[in-house]
Design an enzyme around this catalytic site. Structure first.
Site, PDB file in Angstrom:
ATOM      1  N   ARG A  17       0.838  -1.201   0.000  1.00 37.95           N
ATOM      2  CA  ARG A  17       0.000   0.000   0.000  1.00 37.95           C
ATOM      3  C   ARG A  17       0.873   1.251   0.000  1.00 37.95           C
ATOM      4  O   ARG A  17       0.556   2.250  -0.663  1.00 37.95           O
ATOM      5  CB  ARG A  17      -0.907  -0.023   1.233  1.00 37.95           C
ATOM      6  CG  ARG A  17      -1.906   1.112   1.272  1.00 37.95           C
ATOM      7  CD  ARG A  17      -3.000   0.841   2.272  1.00 37.95           C
ATOM      8  NE  ARG A  17      -3.977   1.909   2.326  1.00 37.95           N
ATOM      9  CZ  ARG A  17      -4.259   2.584   3.437  1.00 37.95           C
ATOM     10  NH1 ARG A  17      -3.663   2.298   4.577  1.00 37.95           N
ATOM     11  NH2 ARG A  17      -5.169   3.538   3.405  1.00 37.95           N
TER      12      ARG A  17
ATOM     13  N   HIS B 103       0.624   4.477  -2.492  1.00 38.83           N
ATOM     14  CA  HIS B 103       0.387   5.838  -1.990  1.00 38.83           C
ATOM     15  C   HIS B 103       1.563   6.766  -2.287  1.00 38.83           C
ATOM     16  O   HIS B 103       1.379   7.971  -2.396  1.00 38.83           O
ATOM     17  CB  HIS B 103       0.087   5.800  -0.489  1.00 38.83           C
ATOM     18  CG  HIS B 103      -1.287   5.294  -0.183  1.00 38.83           C
ATOM     19  ND1 HIS B 103      -2.020   5.700   0.908  1.00 38.83           N
ATOM     20  CD2 HIS B 103      -2.081   4.423  -0.840  1.00 38.83           C
ATOM     21  CE1 HIS B 103      -3.191   5.083   0.915  1.00 38.83           C
ATOM     22  NE2 HIS B 103      -3.259   4.299  -0.144  1.00 38.83           N
TER      23      HIS B 103
ATOM     24  N   ASN C  87      -3.405   8.486   4.347  1.00 35.21           N
ATOM     25  CA  ASN C  87      -2.094   7.936   4.731  1.00 35.21           C
ATOM     26  C   ASN C  87      -1.965   7.656   6.222  1.00 35.21           C
ATOM     27  O   ASN C  87      -0.945   7.119   6.660  1.00 35.21           O
ATOM     28  CB  ASN C  87      -0.969   8.879   4.284  1.00 35.21           C
ATOM     29  CG  ASN C  87      -0.772   8.832   2.775  1.00 35.21           C
ATOM     30  OD1 ASN C  87      -1.086   7.823   2.140  1.00 35.21           O
ATOM     31  ND2 ASN C  87      -0.277   9.911   2.208  1.00 35.21           N
TER      32      ASN C  87
ATOM     33  N   HIS D  38      -5.274  -5.830  -3.272  1.00 39.97           N
ATOM     34  CA  HIS D  38      -6.198  -6.128  -2.171  1.00 39.97           C
ATOM     35  C   HIS D  38      -6.351  -7.636  -1.945  1.00 39.97           C
ATOM     36  O   HIS D  38      -7.253  -8.061  -1.247  1.00 39.97           O
ATOM     37  CB  HIS D  38      -7.553  -5.450  -2.423  1.00 39.97           C
ATOM     38  CG  HIS D  38      -7.484  -3.950  -2.332  1.00 39.97           C
ATOM     39  ND1 HIS D  38      -8.487  -3.111  -2.743  1.00 39.97           N
ATOM     40  CD2 HIS D  38      -6.500  -3.131  -1.863  1.00 39.97           C
ATOM     41  CE1 HIS D  38      -8.137  -1.849  -2.534  1.00 39.97           C
ATOM     42  NE2 HIS D  38      -6.928  -1.831  -2.008  1.00 39.97           N
TER      43      HIS D  38
HETATM   44  C1  HEM Z   1      -8.975   2.793  -6.605  1.00 36.60           C
HETATM   45  C2  HEM Z   1      -7.865   2.424  -6.005  1.00 36.60           C
HETATM   46  C3  HEM Z   1      -7.779   2.058  -4.540  1.00 36.60           C
HETATM   47  C4  HEM Z   1      -8.588   2.373  -3.492  1.00 36.60           C
HETATM   48  C5  HEM Z   1      -9.855   3.215  -3.506  1.00 36.60           C
HETATM   49  C6  HEM Z   1      -8.020   1.754  -2.331  1.00 36.60           C
HETATM   50  C7  HEM Z   1      -8.534   1.849  -1.059  1.00 36.60           C
HETATM   51  C8  HEM Z   1      -8.068   1.187   0.044  1.00 36.60           C
HETATM   52  C9  HEM Z   1      -8.644   1.266   1.360  1.00 36.60           C
HETATM   53  C10 HEM Z   1      -9.832   2.133   1.738  1.00 36.60           C
HETATM   54  C11 HEM Z   1      -7.933   0.451   2.165  1.00 36.60           C
HETATM   55  C12 HEM Z   1      -8.177   0.191   3.648  1.00 36.60           C
HETATM   56  C13 HEM Z   1      -7.332   1.165   4.473  1.00 36.60           C
HETATM   57  C14 HEM Z   1      -7.604   1.083   5.937  1.00 36.60           C
HETATM   58  O1  HEM Z   1      -8.570   0.493   6.386  1.00 36.60           O
HETATM   59  O2  HEM Z   1      -6.821   1.654   6.710  1.00 36.60           O
HETATM   60  C15 HEM Z   1      -6.913  -0.157   1.362  1.00 36.60           C
HETATM   61  C16 HEM Z   1      -5.999  -1.067   1.825  1.00 36.60           C
HETATM   62  C17 HEM Z   1      -4.993  -1.593   1.054  1.00 36.60           C
HETATM   63  N1  HEM Z   1      -4.691  -1.242  -0.235  1.00 36.60           N
HETATM   64 FE1  HEM Z   1      -5.801  -0.138  -1.460  1.00 36.60          FE
HETATM   65  N2  HEM Z   1      -6.908   1.072  -2.691  1.00 36.60           N
HETATM   66  C18 HEM Z   1      -6.708   1.231  -4.029  1.00 36.60           C
HETATM   67  C19 HEM Z   1      -5.681   0.728  -4.786  1.00 36.60           C
HETATM   68  C20 HEM Z   1      -4.649  -0.006  -4.273  1.00 36.60           C
HETATM   69  C21 HEM Z   1      -3.505  -0.414  -5.018  1.00 36.60           C
HETATM   70  C22 HEM Z   1      -3.239  -0.034  -6.477  1.00 36.60           C
HETATM   71  C23 HEM Z   1      -2.726  -1.156  -4.192  1.00 36.60           C
HETATM   72  C24 HEM Z   1      -1.401  -1.811  -4.460  1.00 36.60           C
HETATM   73  C25 HEM Z   1      -0.969  -2.160  -5.629  1.00 36.60           C
HETATM   74  C26 HEM Z   1      -3.412  -1.227  -2.922  1.00 36.60           C
HETATM   75  C27 HEM Z   1      -2.978  -1.944  -1.845  1.00 36.60           C
HETATM   76  C28 HEM Z   1      -3.631  -2.001  -0.632  1.00 36.60           C
HETATM   77  C29 HEM Z   1      -3.235  -2.885   0.436  1.00 36.60           C
HETATM   78  C30 HEM Z   1      -2.142  -3.936   0.375  1.00 36.60           C
HETATM   79  C31 HEM Z   1      -4.078  -2.618   1.513  1.00 36.60           C
HETATM   80  C32 HEM Z   1      -4.027  -3.252   2.900  1.00 36.60           C
HETATM   81  C33 HEM Z   1      -3.088  -2.445   3.777  1.00 36.60           C
HETATM   82  C34 HEM Z   1      -2.815  -3.058   5.146  1.00 36.60           C
HETATM   83  O3  HEM Z   1      -3.259  -4.141   5.449  1.00 36.60           O
HETATM   84  O4  HEM Z   1      -2.095  -2.394   5.925  1.00 36.60           O
HETATM   85  N3  HEM Z   1      -4.562  -0.500  -3.002  1.00 36.60           N
HETATM   86  N4  HEM Z   1      -7.003   0.312   0.074  1.00 36.60           N
END
Ligand code: HEM
Length: 366
Positions: free
Chosen positions: A67, A71, A96, A192
């Site tokens: 993530r 970001h 962030n 995800h």
């Molecule tokens: C439209 C694009 C995206 C949206 C709206 C989005 C949104 C989110 C949200 C809302 C979370 C949860 C954060 C939380 O609860 O604190 C999340 C987690 C995450 N996102 Fe995304 N995301 C997007 C694209 C991506 C991309 C492109 C990647 C990586 C290539 C990614 C990797 C992750 C990962 C690995 C998590 C889990 C983080 C953790 O467990 O600490 N996301 N994302």
């Protein structure tokens, strides 16, 4: 003689054009940029060693770093601007606040600095470390390009990351503004496949979706019911987390299971669910869910994400959390203004202002 020189120049130009078109090199980035730059030491192996040790202690650094790369790269290019401490820097922006893994990057940076000071950028460390955790989580090993510089600017107001309820159309447009295709977007959302989301970021889907007073009809009923007990609809101080990949056997593995889950209407975030339903993306989701090459394609998409660059001036930071001493910045007010104007002119992703220069310089107190 003049003709021979002209022909040589022509060939050189053709070579340059071919090099810039080849898949292994984006702009100044290249695979193996650090080869030979630290004597006989292998920079990528040093980073990998640190990351592996940290991953053994806490495998959740994998989603955290994945993530973090998104970001960092999506906001003004992959320039480690997310790492800078200070008032109103990117890391203070709401999307962030739950980004983790800064300590892992610090540890990797300390290890490379100890052997080879002032050579390896923090921006490259994010990209290398992310590649390593993806591989450690079963996602295969893709080759990363390196040669990035660390940015001098980090502003919370520059953080334009998509939110969890973004529509497929708007998300496609947001990725397109970075030069990424629909296919890149669908593959990158496969990030995800590991990690978690806080209840507060999808709670609307469980109780009052789009002010209807009802749950999101696109969510599987039994999942919605299970999530309601995990994410109660009353104000509490606790914001629970749930796995983004709802297959319990695979929620920490980088694989295509996330796509199978969203096809079964078991997506957690609204955007995750919608890419399985929208006509622009659902065929691709189906194809990835039924394929065996997700890891390789995800790796290629990560390389394209890693190629986003701001074009603004940079440096190799001594500490990933602070820009180097003032000597790297323009000194007079007028020079600062000119430098910043140049940066704003070059970047593809919008402006910034002189407040950026208030970010911590190395050695300043917190
Ligand atoms: C439209 C694009 C995206 C949206 C709206 C989005 C949104 C989110 C949200 C809302 C979370 C949860 C954060 C939380 O609860 O604190 C999340 C987690 C995450 N996102 Fe995304 N995301 C997007 C694209 C991506 C991309 C492109 C990647 C990586 C290539 C990614 C990797 C992750 C990962 C690995 C998590 C889990 C983080 C953790 O467990 O600490 N996301 N994302």
């Amino acid at each position: 003689m003049a003709m021979r020189a002209g022909a040589a120049l022509g060939l050189a130009l053709i070579g340059l054009v071919l090099a810039s078109l080849s898949g292994s090199c984006h702009g100044t980035l290249q695979v193996g940029f650090y080869n030979g730059k630290c004597g006989v030491s292998d920079v990528e192996a040093i980073v990998a060693g640190v990351v592996k040790a940290q991953f053994r202690k806490d495998p959740t650094i994998a989603p955290a770093l994945l993530r973090m790369q998104f970001h960092d790269c999506f906001v003004a290019g992959c320039d480690a601007s997310i790492l800078l401490d200070g008032k109103s820097t990117e890391k203070t922006a709401p999307p962030n606040l739950s980004v983790r893994g800064y300590d892992v990057i610090d540890a990797a940076k300390a290890a490379v600095e100890a052997i080879c000071p002032g050579v390896v950028s923090c921006a490259d460390i994010i990209v290398m470390a992310t590649r390593d955790v993806v591989s450690l989580s079963g996602g295969g090993q893709y080759k990363v390009e390196t040669g990035r510089q660390d940015g001098l600017v980090s502003l919370a107001s520059n953080v334009n990351l998509p939110g969890p309820s973004i529509s497929v159309n708007d998300s496609i447009a947001a990725f397109a503004r970075k030069g990424l295709t629909v296919s890149d977007m669908v593959l990158l959302l496969g990030g995800h496949t590991i990690g978690v989301a806080h209840c507060s970021l999808f709670q609307d889907r469980l109780y009052n979706f789009q002010d209807t007073g009802n749950p999101d009809p696109t969510m599987d009923r039994s999942l919605a019911s299970a999530l309601r007990s995990r994410c109660p609809n009353q104000q509490t101080k606790v914001d629970n987390i749930v796995n983004l990949d709802q297959n319990p056997a695979s929620s920490s593995i980088v694989d295509n299971s996330f796509y199978k889950q969203i096809l079964a209407r078991r997506g957690i975030l609204q955007i995750d669910q919608e890419i399985a339903l929208d006509k622009q993306t659902k065929d691709l989701v189906g194809a990835i869910a039924g394929s065996f090459d997700f890891s390789a394609r995800f790796g290629q998409a990560m390389v394209r994400l890693g190629a986003l660059q701001s074009g603004s001036p940079g440096e190799i930071r001594q500490s990933c959390r602070a820009i180097n001493t003032a000597r790297t910045l323009p000194t007079s007010k007028e020079e600062q203004r000119t430098g910043q104007m140049a940066w704003m002119g070059q970047t593809r992703w919008g402006g910034g202002d002189l407040r950026a220069l208030s970010i911590h310089k190395r050695g300043s107190s917190n």
